[in-house]
Each structure stands twice: as C-alpha cells, then as structure tokens.
Design a protein around this motif. Structure first.
Motif, PDB file in Angstrom:
ATOM      1  N   ASP A  24       0.209  -5.143   5.818  1.00 54.03           N
ATOM      2  CA  ASP A  24       0.493  -3.716   5.809  1.00 54.03           C
ATOM      3  C   ASP A  24       0.529  -3.285   7.263  1.00 54.03           C
ATOM      4  OD1 ASP A  24      -1.148  -0.745   4.927  1.00 54.03           O
ATOM      5  OD2 ASP A  24       0.807  -1.357   4.224  1.00 54.03           O
ATOM      6  N   ASP A  25       1.497  -2.511   7.662  1.00 51.21           N
ATOM      7  CA  ASP A  25       1.531  -1.954   9.007  1.00 51.21           C
ATOM      8  C   ASP A  25       1.694  -2.982  10.123  1.00 51.21           C
ATOM      9  OD1 ASP A  25       1.505   0.770   8.671  1.00 51.21           O
ATOM     10  OD2 ASP A  25      -0.639   0.805   8.278  1.00 51.21           O
ATOM     11  N   ALA A  26       1.800  -4.259   9.819  1.00 53.16           N
ATOM     12  CA  ALA A  26       1.999  -5.240  10.883  1.00 53.16           C
ATOM     13  C   ALA A  26       2.767  -6.429  10.326  1.00 53.16           C
ATOM     14  CB  ALA A  26       0.652  -5.700  11.444  1.00 53.16           C
ATOM     15  N   GLU A  78      -8.376  -1.748  11.307  1.00 56.28           N
ATOM     16  CA  GLU A  78      -9.313  -1.131  12.253  1.00 56.28           C
ATOM     17  C   GLU A  78      -9.043   0.352  12.446  1.00 56.28           C
ATOM     18  OE1 GLU A  78     -10.186  -4.209  15.660  1.00 56.28           O
ATOM     19  OE2 GLU A  78      -8.408  -4.745  14.474  1.00 56.28           O
ATOM     20  N   TYR A  79      -7.763   0.740  12.434  1.00 58.97           N
ATOM     21  CA  TYR A  79      -7.480   2.159  12.701  1.00 58.97           C
ATOM     22  C   TYR A  79      -7.938   3.066  11.562  1.00 58.97           C
ATOM     23  CZ  TYR A  79      -3.292   2.866   9.733  1.00 58.97           C
ATOM     24  OH  TYR A  79      -2.437   3.010   8.672  1.00 58.97           O
ATOM     25  N   LYS A  80      -8.088   2.488  10.365  1.00 58.29           N
ATOM     26  CA  LYS A  80      -8.536   3.317   9.231  1.00 58.29           C
ATOM     27  C   LYS A  80     -10.051   3.504   9.265  1.00 58.29           C
ATOM     28  CE  LYS A  80      -4.613   1.880   6.354  1.00 58.29           C
ATOM     29  NZ  LYS A  80      -3.853   3.043   5.883  1.00 58.29           N
ATOM     30  N   TYR A  95      -3.024   7.863  14.384  1.00 56.58           N
ATOM     31  CA  TYR A  95      -2.652   6.524  13.903  1.00 56.58           C
ATOM     32  C   TYR A  95      -2.141   6.484  12.467  1.00 56.58           C
ATOM     33  CZ  TYR A  95      -4.350   4.206  18.063  1.00 56.58           C
ATOM     34  OH  TYR A  95      -4.499   3.772  19.356  1.00 56.58           O
ATOM     35  N   GLU A  96      -2.655   7.337  11.601  1.00 57.37           N
ATOM     36  CA  GLU A  96      -2.231   7.300  10.192  1.00 57.37           C
ATOM     37  C   GLU A  96      -1.009   8.197  10.058  1.00 57.37           C
ATOM     38  OE1 GLU A  96      -2.056   5.534   7.379  1.00 57.37           O
ATOM     39  OE2 GLU A  96      -4.231   5.643   7.073  1.00 57.37           O
ATOM     40  N   ALA A  97       0.137   7.608   9.741  1.00 58.82           N
ATOM     41  CA  ALA A  97       1.359   8.411   9.716  1.00 58.82           C
ATOM     42  C   ALA A  97       1.194   9.623   8.790  1.00 58.82           C
ATOM     43  CB  ALA A  97       2.527   7.550   9.269  1.00 58.82           C
ATOM     44  N   SER A  98       0.719   9.376   7.597  1.00 62.38           N
ATOM     45  CA  SER A  98       0.517  10.491   6.672  1.00 62.38           C
ATOM     46  C   SER A  98      -0.740  10.254   5.838  1.00 62.38           C
ATOM     47  CB  SER A  98       1.737  10.627   5.744  1.00 62.38           C
ATOM     48  OG  SER A  98       1.401  11.367   4.607  1.00 62.38           O
ATOM     49  N   GLY A  99      -0.712   9.128   5.109  1.00 63.37           N
ATOM     50  CA  GLY A  99      -1.719   8.924   4.073  1.00 63.37           C
ATOM     51  C   GLY A  99      -1.192   9.607   2.815  1.00 63.37           C
ATOM     52  N   THR A 100      -1.451   8.979   1.670  1.00 60.70           N
ATOM     53  CA  THR A 100      -1.128   9.632   0.406  1.00 60.70           C
ATOM     54  C   THR A 100      -2.344   9.572  -0.518  1.00 60.70           C
ATOM     55  OG1 THR A 100      -0.079   7.553  -0.200  1.00 60.70           O
ATOM     56  CG2 THR A 100       1.387   9.362   0.365  1.00 60.70           C
ATOM     57  N   GLY A 105       0.835  -1.204   0.000  1.00 62.80           N
ATOM     58  CA  GLY A 105       0.000   0.000   0.000  1.00 62.80           C
ATOM     59  C   GLY A 105       0.864   1.247   0.000  1.00 62.80           C
ATOM     60  N   GLY A 106       0.609   2.125   0.979  1.00 65.31           N
ATOM     61  CA  GLY A 106       1.205   3.454   1.002  1.00 65.31           C
ATOM     62  C   GLY A 106       2.719   3.499   0.873  1.00 65.31           C
ATOM     63  N   LEU A 107       3.376   2.639   1.622  1.00 61.30           N
ATOM     64  CA  LEU A 107       4.839   2.707   1.640  1.00 61.30           C
ATOM     65  C   LEU A 107       5.451   2.373   0.269  1.00 61.30           C
ATOM     66  CD1 LEU A 107       7.159   1.395   4.339  1.00 61.30           C
ATOM     67  CD2 LEU A 107       7.219   0.201   2.172  1.00 61.30           C
ATOM     68  N   ASN A 146      10.760   6.630   9.014  1.00 67.30           N
ATOM     69  CA  ASN A 146       9.755   5.856   9.740  1.00 67.30           C
ATOM     70  C   ASN A 146       8.384   6.133   9.116  1.00 67.30           C
ATOM     71  OD1 ASN A 146       7.482   6.018  11.882  1.00 67.30           O
ATOM     72  ND2 ASN A 146       8.924   4.532  12.687  1.00 67.30           N
ATOM     73  N   HIS A 147       7.571   5.085   8.947  1.00 70.42           N
ATOM     74  CA  HIS A 147       6.265   5.272   8.313  1.00 70.42           C
ATOM     75  C   HIS A 147       5.102   4.879   9.207  1.00 70.42           C
ATOM     76  CE1 HIS A 147       7.722   5.915   4.128  1.00 70.42           C
ATOM     77  NE2 HIS A 147       8.724   5.163   4.546  1.00 70.42           N
ATOM     78  N   THR A 148       5.366   4.485  10.422  1.00 69.73           N
ATOM     79  CA  THR A 148       4.236   4.065  11.261  1.00 69.73           C
ATOM     80  C   THR A 148       4.607   4.106  12.732  1.00 69.73           C
ATOM     81  OG1 THR A 148       2.680   2.288  11.723  1.00 69.73           O
ATOM     82  CG2 THR A 148       4.878   1.613  11.097  1.00 69.73           C
ATOM     83  N   THR A 185       7.231  15.724   4.877  1.00 69.45           N
ATOM     84  CA  THR A 185       5.840  15.366   4.542  1.00 69.45           C
ATOM     85  C   THR A 185       5.798  14.702   3.167  1.00 69.45           C
ATOM     86  OG1 THR A 185       4.973  17.116   5.928  1.00 69.45           O
ATOM     87  CG2 THR A 185       3.520  16.315   4.181  1.00 69.45           C
ATOM     88  N   ASN A 186       5.070  13.596   3.106  1.00 69.93           N
ATOM     89  CA  ASN A 186       4.986  12.821   1.864  1.00 69.93           C
ATOM     90  C   ASN A 186       4.472  13.642   0.685  1.00 69.93           C
ATOM     91  OD1 ASN A 186       5.851  10.457   3.016  1.00 69.93           O
ATOM     92  ND2 ASN A 186       3.803   9.624   3.336  1.00 69.93           N
ATOM     93  N   GLY A 187       4.668  13.108  -0.486  1.00 64.49           N
ATOM     94  CA  GLY A 187       4.127  13.729  -1.699  1.00 64.49           C
ATOM     95  C   GLY A 187       3.787  12.657  -2.721  1.00 64.49           C
TER      96      GLY A 187
END
Ligand code: CBF
Length: 829
Positions: free
Chosen positions: A288-290, A569-571, A668-673, A134-136, A373-375, A480-482
């Motif tokens: 993802d994330d885990a 769940e966090y999303k 919880y969401e590091a950034s989101g893109t 996903g995001g990463l 770091n992403h999470t 910050t992501n782009g």
C-alpha cells in the motif's frame, strides 16, 4: 426484535423500482431450482452451503436481467460512458449488499427461515474478495456503488487476481502471511466471458513503414502474446433497477500447449509457457502506498489497460462515429498512475492501427483521460526504468519519448527564462538510470488531475506538482473522497439505521445530507437513550467476536478506541502504542486510580517486505500480552489485535467504535476514508489536522472532534529548523520511561533487542514521522477524552453531532462532483 419485523421500516418501498424482467417466481423458489439444476445437488433439504449458493445464483439472475436491460438502454440512448480504471477493487462480501440494493432482503429472510437458517449464518459461507490493499481499492468500490445508485453509464475495469491480498495470521505476536485463495470454490458473483478475449503483446520489435501519403508508420510485432479474458462482477444501484458491472481481466495462455515440446515428450516444458502467461493475473501486489517496482507489476498494468482500451474501442466502433467523437462518448478515469500506460496505449492504437495523425490522436487522448492522485509519499510516486519499458513495451517507449519531446518544446517556448523547468517536469528523469515518471505522464496526458481532500490537493498544487500548475493552471482540482452510506451505515449498522429511518424517514440512504436533521434531536432524552442503546448493542456484538476469536473478555462499557488501517510509519500506530504503555505505567503506579476502562483495538496488515511495520505489529502484540495478563491493570486496560483486518471486519468494528484513531503525521495521509466511516457511525475522532480529518472537523464542529498536534505547515517548519527527537526524550520523563521500556526486555523477557529497530528509528534515526514531537499533545488529548466520556449526556450528544455532520462525505456527493466537474455524464435512470 426479529429482523423480519422491522426491515420494511428501513428502506424505500419496492414497487418504485421494479425494472423490466421482474419475475413470477420467488427468490426462494429460484434458489431451490439452482441448487438442483446449477449445483447438481439434492434440494429437498438445505444446508448453509447449498442455501448460500442457491441464493447467490437466484440473486445473480435478477441482476443479469437488469444489467442487460441497462446495457441496451446505453446503446439506445447513445450515452456517454465512464471507464473507471483501477488496479484494485475491495468490494467486501456481496450477498447482503446485493439483497439490500435489489430489495430482496425480506424474501431472503423468509426463505431461510423456512429452512431453519438465518442470513447471518449463511453470509459466513461467503469468501471476501481481497482484490485491493486498502483505501484506494475500497474507494473504487464505494464509487462503483454510487455510480450504480445514481444510474450512471459506468464500467469498472481491473484484474481478476487469483490470489487477493494475503490472509494475515498472528503467530507468537508476529504477522504471518498466508495465501488468499478466494476462488478455491469458484465465485458465482463473477461471470467468466470466454468470448471477450483479447490478445495482449509483450516484448517484440517495432517496424517502420511509409504509408501512401509518405507518412512514417509503426508496427509492433513479435514478442509474446497473452490472452486477456473478461470476468464480470455486477453492481446493483440501491433500489433503482440499475445494474452496472466491473470487468476484471484474467490472463489466459495464448497457446494451450507448445505442441512441439509436448510431442517430444517434454510434458512439463510444454505447460511451462501456459503457467507463466497465467502468472500475470495470479496475485495482487501487497504494498500500500509504496509499489514494488517489479516487471510483473508493469506487466499487470499494461495487461489490464490494453484489454480495457480494446473493449472501449470495440464498443465505440459499434456506433459508427468519427474518432474525434471518442471523448464525447467516453471518459476514462485513472485511479492513480497504475493505469497511466493507457495513454501511450491508446495513442499506439490510434496511430498504428487506426492510422490517425499525431495531433489528432493526441487531442483525443487529452480530452479523454482524467487522473486521480491518492498519495504524495515520494516512494509511492511510480517511476519505471526506461530500459524496462523499452524491452517490455518498445512501441510505448517511443511514444512516451515523442509525447515528452513535444511537451518540453512547448515548455521551453512558454517559460524561456526558466532553463531548469524542462528537466523538472520531464516525463523522464535524468540520472544514472533513466526512469519514466508515471505521474508526469498522467498529468500531461489528461484534461483533469484531482487530489482527494482539500489539504491533499493544496499540497499537490504547492509542492508535489507545483511546476505543472503554472503550465496547466486549469487542470488541477479537488474531489474530497466519500463513502457509500449503503454499506457503511445501512448495512453495517442496522440498529442505528432503524433509529434513523424511524425519525428521519428512509431518504437518508440516498441523500445523506438528511442526517443534519439529527441536530434537532440531540436534546431529546429518549432519543439519546435509544442512540446509546444502539451503540451498546454494536459494542456487545464486537465484544462477543473478540471473546470468540482472541479469547479475551472485554467490557462493552469500556471506551472502544480503535485504530484499523494498513500498518505504515506515517499512520503512526506507534504513537498509539506509546501512549498505551504510558497509561499502563500510570495505572501500575496508582493502583487506586479512578479511570474509565479502555479497550484499545488494532487491526491492519503490513506489506510483507516492510520490516518496520511488522516490528510495530509485534510490539503491539507483546504489549497486549503483558497488559492483558497483568492483574493490576486488566480491569482498566485491554489491548486487542484483530488479525486479518478486511472489509467484513471493518463492518463489525466501525459501528462499535467510540474513539476513532486518525493520527497520521500531518501532510502524509491524502484523505483517509476510515475516518469517515467511524464518524458517520457516531464515533468521535482523535486526529491530526491531516487529510479529510480537517474537513470532518469543519462539518461536525470543533467541539465534537479531538484534533491535536502539529499541522502540516508546522511539520515542514520544524523539519526546516532541524528536528531533534532527543530533546523530547530528555525533557519528557514519562516518554523517556516508555522508550526505555521498549529498548529493554520488558515486553519480550530475555530479549532486550527485539524493538531496537523501533527505538533507533525514533531517536538516532531522526524520527522521520515526528512521533515524539506529537506525543505530549496526544497524551493530553486522550486525558480529555477519558474525562469527557464519563459524562454520558455530553458524549452521546457529541456522537449524534458527528453522524449529523457527515452527510457531505457520502460517495454519492463525491461522484456527483466528478460528474459535474470532470466527467460531464448524464445519469440514465
Ligand atoms: O483516496 C483513497 C485513499 O488512497 C490511499 O489509501 C492510497 O492508497 N494512496 C491513501 O493513502 C488514503 O489517504 C486515501 O484515502
């Protein structure tokens, strides 16, 4: 209009960028040549498949010419190089993007037209490489695009998984995972390089010896060897003649067959070793994330990192420079902790193979590595059992112990009054099972540690890595992501790109801040009309897809409200579906209700082992079945689940979205893109004050985003005070009704326990992600949205203001910040 007629309006003219090696033959001629000579097929007539593969090869030729010229230039200019190490890349389909970057779109259209084909139909032939979760992974690909467009001497490094992220099917409402054999026909976008081959060791033993100066030296021997073979994927910059590459390592057996067992008649036994060696690069971990802490995962990490460090050192050695110049000529960005084992690996190479002293080697490492770091999810902060590393990589464990010993000695010296500090920052956690904390290793071994949005970096500093801030005050920074405007606007949204280029010129494609000029156009009625038409075109295209794939008719004039992302769940996809159920109840109660029709669209995959996420997917599909077939509501409400969400589907969805759901529990969401992609294409965000939503709000303006719910500080405070979800259940009758429906057989006739796991998690389980606490604010915000959408002038103005404010979120800006703040690199165009 026919595409061919307006493409030239969209982009920078071609002659500005033609690099050495421009050819005399046309793209079409070369494609036909390849059909005959590379594919061995009759080229007197073309079908989609032949046209696709012919074009791929003709485009690839052009990229290779530019790439070799660029590589020569790197050596000639003695450039500093960036190594971007990532276990995941999600590039999406290549053909359209590569044609666009190389300025070959028009030629391709003409060629296909001559053969009664179109680009749209032949890109369907392409298989999307799902080499990320996903995001990463998608971020890594956006950054590779920007690095090439900015002309940076950069290399991506990762794994050539034979099977990418699983293909998701929905059967009877449930997610079913199918293997993604993306290479079943091979991929000509990848060039295998059988001569770039390195042996990678696992297991074995460490011997000690004394060198001539009486210094204790180490030698790691024995164990198993696996070969890492390079496969290169090319990334062209946007119309600048620059082409970079991503090197993906593939595991190959060290020995073809074990000859003794082969001769002894044990054929299967003799290939067994070959099979297990190849397993290393067989499949992407689907979490993802885990991360799942399995030996194979650690093997994958070490495998690609060891090969990459070898490759970097190989190139450096060609320069004949002293070792202390390694960090002057190179920088290594670690995309998360997944490649952090590169730090002890480089130490091992410098100490054991190049015979440097510890201080010198460590000084080189600390100047070379940087970590993103992403999470902050605790379960995603990787740790590995000491025992596992000791067995798999015995020399690395010794080195990690030594890094830790020296680091803690310093900590004790400088923080004498804090006896607890060393155990908190130690690279190795105490407890019944000692584990190596990979984030601590990455922090200690890097000169830069960055988060991916302002809030996320603040949380890293205040909470997650708080102790390290005092030890290394200058090491932490935010980037910050782009996202790349090439794929996420120019490519995915041709109607809007055309409108933009017509009014602003085409420089926005490489300078996204130009979009701010749109603010001057919001009051132009004609412009607003055109804007709306572009949006409608995109919505109709999506509606056609939904009709074709899901067999459901949706109204393109309804609000397209979209939540697409991994299921976690966090999303809070759950918050979204709870609201939809309450809307459904309200419409049924008031059949004459005047409301704007709404189409709620979901997409995303759940990790195969994440049962709660899979239950949520099932709930959404069950609600969809009921809502879509109810004659009382179906004109107002549709719920769609799009299976197998991936980059290509995102490219279809993003330009057609009115409301973008970014509703994670704050903090919880590091950034989101995804949030950036939607807003850039003119969607309005309903979101929490989380990750990059906050910065999006700052740039598009308060009135043009719907922020709601608890902020991060309030989430923490409520948890500290003692959060009781039952209170919300008792006090909000609408919410209670919804939850009781979930806890009955309303959506699964005859089965009243199908969703008891969800009900229990939200109530007796304490609702860890505070869905109920944010429910009321979310529902009220949706009422506002539905109300404001009807005022078309108002809505379109807000939509334009979103696109206008999103210039900052270009990955070109983000990469420039990495260049200035971390990498110290010179563009080379
Ligand atoms: O930084 C890129 C993205 O990475 C994640 O997907 C990740 O894998 N840790 C985060 O969850 C996103 O918030 C972030 O945008």
């Amino acid at each position: 209009k026919d595409v061919k007629d307006y493409l030239h309006l969209l982009d920078k003219p071609l002659d500005e960028f033609e690099a050495p090696g421009a050819r005399n033959s046309t793209l079409g001629e070369d494609a036909l040549w390849h059909v005959l000579y590379s594919l061995g097929q009759d080229n007197t007539y073309l079908n989609k498949r032949k046209a696709y593969w012919g074009l791929v090869l003709a485009v690839r030729d052009r990229m290779l010419e530019k790439w070799t010229a660029v590589q020569r230039k790197y050596y000639a200019n003695d450039d500093k190089r960036l190594y971007y190490l990532s276990l995941e890349f999600l590039p999406g389909k290549f053909l359209r993007g590569n044609l666009l970057a190389l300025g070959l779109e028009n030629e391709a259209h003409e060629f296909l037209h001559e053969h009664d084909l179109s680009l749209d139909e032949i890109v369907d032939e392409e298989c999307e490489p799902g080499l990320g979760n996903g995001g990463l992974g998608r971020l890594a690909s956006c950054y590779m695009d920007s690095m090439a467009t900015l002309g940076l001497p950069a290399y991506g490094y990762g794994i050539r998984y034979s099977y990418g992220l699983f293909r998701q099917e929905i059967r009877n409402g449930h997610q079913v995972e199918q293997p993604d054999n993306w290479l079943h026909e091979g991929s000509h976008w990848l060039i295998p390089r059988p001569h770039n081959l390195f042996p990678i060791r696992f297991y074995g033993t460490v011997n000690e010896w004394l060198d001539d100066d009486g210094m204790l030296r180490h030698d790691w021997r024995g164990g198993d060897l696996v070969m890492a073979m390079a496969n290169d994927m090319y990334v062209p910059g946007y119309r600048n003649g620059h082409v970079n590459s991503i090197r993906l390592w593939e595991a190959r057996p060290h020995k073809e067959f074990v000859l003794s067992s082969f001769n002894a008649g044990d054929y299967i036994g003799s290939v067994q070793e070959k099979i297990s060696d190849e397993n290393i690069s067989m499949v992407l971990y689907p979490s993802d994330d885990a991360p799942e802490g399995k030996t194979l995962r650690l093997k994958q990490q070490y495998f690609f990192v060891a090969a990459t460090m070898r490759d970097m050192v190989r190139r450096f050695k060609k320069l004949n420079k002293p070792w202390d110049q390694l960090p002057e000529k190179n920088v290594v960005q670690l995309n998360e902790t997944h490649p952090a084992i590169a730090i002890p690996e480089l130490m091992r190479m410098l100490l054991d193979e190049e015979l440097l002293g510890w201080e010198e080697a460590w000084c080189i490492c600390q100047k070379l590595f940087a970590y993103t770091n992403h999470t902050i999810l605790p379960e995603a902060l990787e740790t590995w059992p000491v025992k596992l590393i000791e067995r798999l990589l015995p020399r690395h464990m010794q080195i990690i112990y030594e890094i830790n010993r020296r680091f803690l000695e310093e900590v004790r010296l400088h923080f004498r009054d804090e006896p607890e500090l060393p155990s908190r920052v130690s690279l190795i956690s105490a407890g019944p099972e000692q584990r190596v904390r990979m984030s601590h290793l990455a922090i200690v071994g890097s000169f830069s540690v960055n988060g991916v949005s302002s809030l996320h970096t603040q949380i890293l500093k205040d909470r997650v890595f708080h102790d390290f801030i005092r030890i290394f005050p200058d090491r932490f920074n935010n980037k910050t992501n782009g996202i790349t405007p090439r794929r996420w606007l120019r490519q995915c949204n041709v109607p809007l790109s055309w409108l933009l280029s017509e009014h602003l010129g085409c420089n926005w494609i490489t300078d996204l801040t130009q979009l701010k000029k749109l603010r001057e156009l919001v009051d132009d009625v004609e412009f607003r009309h055109d804007w709306e038409q572009c949006r409608l075109t995109n919505k109709k295209r999506l509606a056609d897809y939904i009709e074709k794939v899901n067999g459901i008719t949706v109204n393109p004039h309804s609000i397209f409200d979209v939540q697409v992302k991994r299921f976690h769940e966090y999303k809070r996809q759950l918050l979204n579906i709870l609201h939809i159920i309450s809307l459904y109840n309200n419409i049924r109660r008031n059949p004459d209700v005047k409301m704007q029709p709404c189409t709620f669209i979901f997409g995303g995959k759940a990790a195969p082992s994440y049962q709660m996420a899979k239950d949520i997917i099932y709930l959404i599909n069950c609600v969809a079945r009921r809502v879509n077939s109810d004659p009382h509501t179906r004109n107002f409400l549709k719920v769609i689940f799009l299976a197998n969400y991936n980059v290509s589907l995102a490219q279809l969805l993003v330009p057609a979205t009115d409301v973008s759901e970014q509703i994670s529990t704050a903090g919880y969401e590091a950034s989101g893109t995804g949030n950036m992609k939607f807003a850039l294409n003119g969607a309005l965000t309903i979101g929490t004050r989380d990750g990059a939503n906050i910065e999006i709000g700052e740039r598009v303006g308060d009135g043009n985003i719907y922020l709601f719910g608890l902020c991060e500080k309030e989430v923490l405070a409520l948890r500290r005070r003692g959060y009781d979800p039952w209170e919300f259940y008792k006090n909000d009758s609408e919410l209670r009704e919804v939850l009781d429906m979930i806890n009955s057989d309303q959506f699964t006739p005859g089965d009243s326990t199908a969703f008891s796991s969800i009900f229990n998690s939200l109530l007796t389980g304490g609702d860890p992600f505070m869905v109920l606490a944010d429910y009321r604010a979310y529902v009220e915000t949706h009422k506002r949205i539905s109300h404001e959408y009807v005022d078309r002038d108002l809505w379109i103005k807000k939509s334009i203001m979103n696109t206008a404010g999103m210039g900052y979120f270009s990955s070109d800006r983000a990469v420039k910040e990495y260049i200035d703040g971390i990498w110290s690199l010179e563009p080379d165009v």
